[in-house]
Scaffold this active site. Structure first.
Site, PDB file in Angstrom:
ATOM      1  N   ASP A   1      -6.981   2.320   1.543  1.00 58.51           N
ATOM      2  CA  ASP A   1      -6.587   2.302   0.141  1.00 58.51           C
ATOM      3  C   ASP A   1      -7.455   1.256  -0.550  1.00 58.51           C
ATOM      4  O   ASP A   1      -7.802   0.234   0.056  1.00 58.51           O
ATOM      5  CB  ASP A   1      -5.110   1.976  -0.042  1.00 58.51           C
ATOM      6  CG  ASP A   1      -4.595   2.444  -1.403  1.00 58.51           C
ATOM      7  OD1 ASP A   1      -4.047   3.568  -1.470  1.00 58.51           O
ATOM      8  OD2 ASP A   1      -4.764   1.708  -2.395  1.00 58.51           O
TER       9      ASP A   1
ATOM     10  N   CYS B   1       0.212  15.926  -5.379  1.00 55.32           N
ATOM     11  CA  CYS B   1       1.566  16.121  -5.896  1.00 55.32           C
ATOM     12  C   CYS B   1       1.479  16.589  -7.347  1.00 55.32           C
ATOM     13  O   CYS B   1       2.186  16.096  -8.216  1.00 55.32           O
ATOM     14  CB  CYS B   1       2.397  14.846  -5.758  1.00 55.32           C
ATOM     15  SG  CYS B   1       1.676  13.386  -6.549  1.00 55.32           S
TER      16      CYS B   1
END
Length: 450
Positions: free
Chosen positions: A280, A376
């Site tokens: 990340d 998503c």
């Protein structure tokens, strides 16, 4: 002569929660700040620390209800106000929204909802002159509001017009309306458990979904629920738990999770026996990921890096997972602020990033390896179109269609091309609070050997 300063009156019960709710609403609607950043972490509202758990829960529910019903509230207030909502005093707007939401959808006595909203306005210098207006409008709302809402009866009012138009075009009017209706309901708490799922469902007074997710209506602080401190489960929407299943058996394989934080999918892979390299770009998010792994007693190699610039081993990994940054329109039922923070123009920049992530993943994947790409988002540009564009330019990749038995028999969540496509209206249930799932897209691609 003695001082004429008045003693500061004691705080009216419930007023602090509503004041903080007003601040947070202002942050979303006027300052483009997400709910998450205002509720948790270093940038959270400082007043949250002083609220009792009950008031904190009330404040969160109040803000979520308003954002979930913002279109309906706007329509209603426009009918109740001759000159529209005051634009020179944001606190007056917030007070009207807070009062109306309590009157119409929350278990708060009408007189208390009106009184506290009036006090909220009176405590703000710019808004104080609207105290009488707020009082009159909310009293009328208490008398006539429910009838007005019933008269409109349009779930689609609470989806921004640009987004609703897209959903109708891509999914058809009936499905778009079903999704809009599903989003109106406050969602359950979904948990991915390490083992003994049926026992945890019973212990947490929930249900075991056919996909293996434990779904419960328990509220309050997640950290206080049984099993949290012991690392027996983590919070993860039922839809978000599905993409990792597309890798099949990962025991002993090296999987790179390119956009890993907060770590739900990394945890799934590690628990299944994979060696996970979790990337990340945000140090704060990586720190949170590490904390989650420690609590869960799971191991993964964590890297703070931009996935596109990361110098991984070319062609060296058995699997790559991309849970790509996206518009997140599939998560509106859990994150109602997304509906009002996103704009259609955001899609182009995000699809450009998604394209670069997919191209990077192809270089890292070994021959015969599996790439799972998911978002998503309910927007096809960020899902089906992105994968089809990649396959059109990468002859060394092929789609490996998902079968119903890989997703607990849920054939309805597999599209015509064999990709995963979950919608908020999937997983129906007699109790709407136990129904639904986030909107997710996932595709499985395999790099040809040799």
């Amino acid at each position: 002569m003695p001082s004429q300063r008045l003693a500061r009156p004691a705080e009216v019960p419930g007023l602090a929660a509503r004041r903080i709710a007003a601040d947070i609403l202002d942050g979303v609607l006027h300052k483009q700040r997400t709910l998450d950043e205002q509720l948790d972490g270093a940038a959270a509202h400082p007043g949250l620390k002083t609220l009792a758990d009950r008031d904190r829960a009330l404040m969160r529910r109040l803000v979520a209800t308003i954002l979930r019903r913002l279109g309906t509230l706007g329509h209603l207030l426009s009918r109740l106000l001759d000159r529209g909502v005051p634009t020179d005093a944001p606190r007056a707007q917030s007070a009207l929204l807070i009062g109306a939401a309590q009157i119409l959808w929350m278990d708060v006595p009408d007189h208390a909802a009106v009184d506290l909203s009036v006090r909220l306005v009176q405590s703000d210098r710019r808004a104080a002159k609207y105290a009488g207006l707020v009082n009159a409008v909310l009293r009328r709302c208490a008398r006539e509001g429910a009838g007005m809402v019933e008269e409109v009866k349009a779930d689609t009012l609470d989806i921004p017009p640009w987004l609703l138009k897209r959903w109708i075009a891509h999914y058809g009017e009936a499905t778009a309306k079903a999704m809009a209706h599903a989003i109106l309901h406050e969602p359950s708490l979904d948990l991915t458990v390490k083992s003994e799922a049926s026992q945890w469902a019973a212990r947490l007074h929930g249900e075991l979904l056919q996909t293996g997710t434990v779904r419960t209506l328990l509220q309050g602080s997640v950290t206080m629920l049984p099993g949290f401190a012991e690392g027996q489960w983590w919070v993860q929407d039922a839809a978000a738990a599905l993409p990792v299943r597309l890798f099949g058996d990962v025991k002993g394989k090296t999987i790179v999770d390119l956009c890993a934080a907060p770590g739900g999918k990394t945890a799934q892979l590690a628990h299944a026996g994979a060696h996970v390299i979790a990337l990340d770009r945000s140090p704060a998010r990586v720190a949170r990921l590490k904390d989650n792994l420690v609590r869960l007693s799971l191991a993964a190699e964590t890297v703070t890096a931009d996935a596109i610039e990361w110098q991984g081993e070319a062609g060296g990994y058995d699997g790559i997972l991309i849970d790509a940054p996206c518009t997140s329109t599939g998560t509106i039922r859990r994150h109602p602020d997304v509906a009002w923070l996103r704009q259609e123009a955001d899609i182009a920049a995000l699809t450009a990033l998604q394209k670069r992530l997919l191209q990077k993943a192809v270089t890292l994947l070994k021959p015969g390896g599996t790439l799972v790409y998911c978002t998503c988002s309910l927007e096809p540009e960020e899902g089906e179109a992105a994968v089809n564009a990649l396959l059109a330019t990468e002859s060394g990749l092929k789609r490996a269609p998902v079968t119903a038995d890989e997703v607990a028999g849920l054939a309805e969540i597999i599209n015509s091309e064999g990709d995963l496509r979950t919608l908020p209206c999937h997983l129906p249930h007699a109790d709407p609070r136990l129904a639904g799932m986030d909107g997710f897209y996932a595709a499985r691609l395999v790099k040809k050997a040799g």
